[in-house]
Design an enzyme around this catalytic site. Structure first.
Site, short mmCIF file in Angstrom:
data_model
loop_
_atom_site.label_atom_id
_atom_site.label_comp_id
_atom_site.label_asym_id
_atom_site.label_seq_id
_atom_site.Cartn_x
_atom_site.Cartn_y
_atom_site.Cartn_z
N GLY A 15 0.76 -1.48 -0.22
CA GLY A 15 -0.43 -0.06 -0.01
C GLY A 15 0.59 1.45 0.17
N ASP A 16 0.26 1.99 -0.09
CA ASP A 16 1.05 3.76 -0.02
C ASP A 16 1.90 3.86 -0.89
OD1 ASP A 16 -1.06 4.00 1.98
OD2 ASP A 16 0.22 3.35 3.24
N LYS A 19 -0.81 5.70 -5.22
CA LYS A 19 -1.68 5.10 -6.43
C LYS A 19 -2.40 6.28 -6.81
CE LYS A 19 -3.56 1.95 -3.33
NZ LYS A 19 -2.19 1.80 -2.41
N GLY A 20 -2.69 6.92 -5.00
CA GLY A 20 -4.13 8.16 -5.57
C GLY A 20 -3.31 9.55 -6.82
N LYS A 21 -2.07 9.97 -6.25
CA LYS A 21 -1.07 10.53 -7.60
C LYS A 21 -1.54 10.06 -9.17
CE LYS A 21 3.17 12.15 -9.32
NZ LYS A 21 4.07 12.58 -9.49
N ALA A 42 -7.80 3.09 3.53
CA ALA A 42 -6.73 3.72 2.34
C ALA A 42 -6.81 5.55 2.86
CB ALA A 42 -7.59 3.53 0.78
N GLY A 43 -5.44 5.56 2.05
CA GLY A 43 -5.85 7.02 2.09
C GLY A 43 -4.67 7.30 1.10
N HIS A 44 -5.38 8.46 -0.12
CA HIS A 44 -5.08 8.57 -1.33
C HIS A 44 -4.32 9.78 -1.70
CE1 HIS A 44 -6.32 4.15 -2.92
NE2 HIS A 44 -5.72 4.46 -2.09
N THR A 45 -3.37 10.50 -1.77
CA THR A 45 -3.39 11.45 -2.11
C THR A 45 -2.68 11.73 -2.89
OG1 THR A 45 -1.51 11.16 0.32
CG2 THR A 45 -1.15 13.19 -0.90
N GLN A 233 -5.12 0.07 -0.97
CA GLN A 233 -3.76 -1.37 -0.36
C GLN A 233 -3.04 -1.94 -1.54
OE1 GLN A 233 -7.68 -2.01 0.85
NE2 GLN A 233 -7.06 -0.13 1.56
N THR A 310 -3.99 7.23 9.28
CA THR A 310 -3.45 7.37 10.09
C THR A 310 -2.36 7.86 11.02
OG1 THR A 310 -1.52 4.81 10.52
CG2 THR A 310 -4.43 4.91 10.32
N ASP A 342 12.92 10.11 -5.87
CA ASP A 342 13.24 11.16 -5.60
C ASP A 342 13.87 11.33 -4.43
OD1 ASP A 342 10.19 11.64 -5.59
OD2 ASP A 342 11.26 12.58 -4.45
#
Ligand code: GDP
Ligand code: IMO
Ligand code: MG
Length: 427
Positions: A15-16, A19-21, A42-45, A233, A310, A342
């Site tokens: 996860g992390d 994906k959001g980006k 989920a937390g998609h940034t 995830q 979290t 990066d």
């Protein structure tokens, strides 16, 4: 005539991955973005124009005007959290009334599912999973036990009675685990207050369109619409193929799109698999390439590796190629995308796991008993690029990419070098 197909973007690690980006960056090529599993764990940034959004229950196409966003039947929904997200987007000028569609068949996370999640974790002690405590496990458990409540139930006259029956059974389970509901809080408020807000969330959601998303999506495909399915995830947290029991409770792999949206396997097109140039994991469970030294700390600091849901520090380590190859196999990945390159700009050398030393044997497969102690990574050292990436790929990074491509056998088509929507190099 060739059949119009749905593309999938999903995470290949724990996860992390970012994906959001990437979903946000790709949305301009799609008419519809659909989530097919998971929930507010989920937390998609997404970042652009100096703004930062973190989405939990809502698909990452919402920041692109005109894109339709579907919460599919395989997703589970927490109405209070979803309401907060919709309102947050509205206050930033993104009105979802016409563009957000929710499957009638998506299950509801009740306040007592969340309490039960906490009770389960407490009863596991040292073996706890490190759940996000959003009620994911208990809600999917009720779904398979055929006891759950669904979005479509909100419109039925006996919704409150059904709620009370399920709540009662949860309270019995919670008591039997020896967990005390007295003084129990959710999101820093008393349980009773939270429950009140949960019902306000239910009322709020009535303004949105509840649909039979399987018809909606298949008809959209028939009409030539372009659809992207967004995973939550990562494959190593999959209920079947992750490091069980330290996993989430849904099929996060490509197969989950078929059951989570009602899409036939013959209608799956490209599968974009995304991974970080290194590895992270939140919560407990095996992580063979985890670094406990200053290199791990550098990855965490450079990569801002703290949970989007979290706030927990993420565990960091080197890229694990046998695990990545396993995920690529399970998902039928057609194109790879490498994120957060990066973060290693300062490194003179880096390492990548190419096999495990497992019980005296060198293996490239993930054993049934995935366990950090018995899976000792065999590393290959790689020269770092040791410069800031900015729009073009330095030679040593190109060498790293080629090394990964050769090992995995799938091309890396996108290299991401920063959190902003525009910081991508397409190959
Ligand atoms: P997701 O759950 O897969 O959507 O990923 P998260 O949003 O939980 O975590 C990814 C984090 O990395 C977010 O803070 C992103 O803004 C950030 N990010 C994404 N791509 C890159 C990248 O290429 N470089 C850096 N430095 N950060 C990135
Ligand atoms: P996104 O979509 C990273 C992890 C939790 C825990 C385990 C089970 O942002 O990549 P759960 O709440 O599902 O019962 O937790 O899975 N986990 C995630 N880790 N990213 C996520 O989502 C996660 N969703 C769940 O930390 O170890
Ligand atoms: Mg995340």
């Amino acid at each position: 005539m060739t059949m119009n197909k749905i593309d999938i973007l999903l995470g290949l690690q724990w996860g992390d991955e970012g994906k959001g980006k990437v979903v946000d960056a790709l949305t301009k090529n799609y008419d519809i973005v659909a989530r097919f599993q998971g929930g507010p764990n989920a937390g998609h940034t997404i970042e652009f124009d100096g703004k930062r959004f973190v989405l939990h229950n809502i698909p990452s196409g919402v920041l692109t005007p005109g894109c339709i966003n579907v919460i599919g039947n395989g997703v589970i929904i927490e109405p209070h959290i979803l309401k907060g997200e919709i309102e947050g987007l509205l206050s930033n000028g993104f009105d979802l009334h016409d563009t957000l569609k929710i499957s009638n068949r998506a299950h509801l996370i009740l306040p007592t599912h969340r309490a039960l999640d906490a009770a389960n974790e407490q009863s596991l002690g040292k073996m706890k999973i490190g759940s996000t405590l959003k009620g994911i496990g208990p809600t999917y458990t009720d779904k398979t036990a055929r006891k759950g409540l669904r979005i479509g139930d909100i419109a039925t006259p006996d919704f409150h009675d059904k709620y009370d029956v399920l709540k009662k059974s949860h309270l019995q389970q919670i008591a039997s685990l020896g967990f005390d509901m007295n003084g129990f809080q959710l999101e820093n408020i008393d349980f009773a207050e939270y429950e009140k807000r949960w019902f306000e969330g239910i009322e709020y959601l009535r303004q949105f369109s509840f649909i039979d998303s399987e018809y909606f999506l298949n008809e959209a495909l028939d009409n030539g619409k372009k659809i992207l399915a967004e995973g939550a995830q990562g494959s190593m947290l999959d209920i079947d193929f992750g490091s069980y029991p330290f996993v989430t409770s849904s099929n996060v792999i490509a197969a989950g799109v078929c059951s989570g949206l009602g899409i036939a396997p013959s209608r799956i097109g490209n599968v974009y698999g995304i991974f970080k140039a290194y590895c992270t994991r939140v919560g407990t469970g095996p992580f063979p390439t985890e670094l406990f030294d200053e290199v791990g700390e550098t990855l965490r600091q450079n990569g801002h590796e703290f949970g989007a849901t979290t706030g927990r520090p993420r565990r960091c380590g080197w890229l694990d190629l046998p695990a990545l190859k396993y995920a690529v196999m399970l998902n039928g990945v057609t194109r790879l995308m490498m994120m957060k390159s990066d973060v290693m700009d300062d490194f003179e050398t880096l390492k990548v796991a190419v096999a495990y030393d497992y019980k005296g044997e060198k293996v490239k497969r993930l054993p049934f008993e995935a366990c950090t102690e018995t899976m000792v990574p065999v590393y290959q050292e790689i020269k770092g690029w040791h410069q800031k990436i900015n729009g073009s790929i330095p030679q040593q990074l190109e060498d790293y990419i080629r090394f990964i491509e050769n090992y995995i056998g799938v091309p890396i088509k996108l290299v991401s070098y920063g959190p902003d929507r525009t910081q991508n190099i397409y190959r």
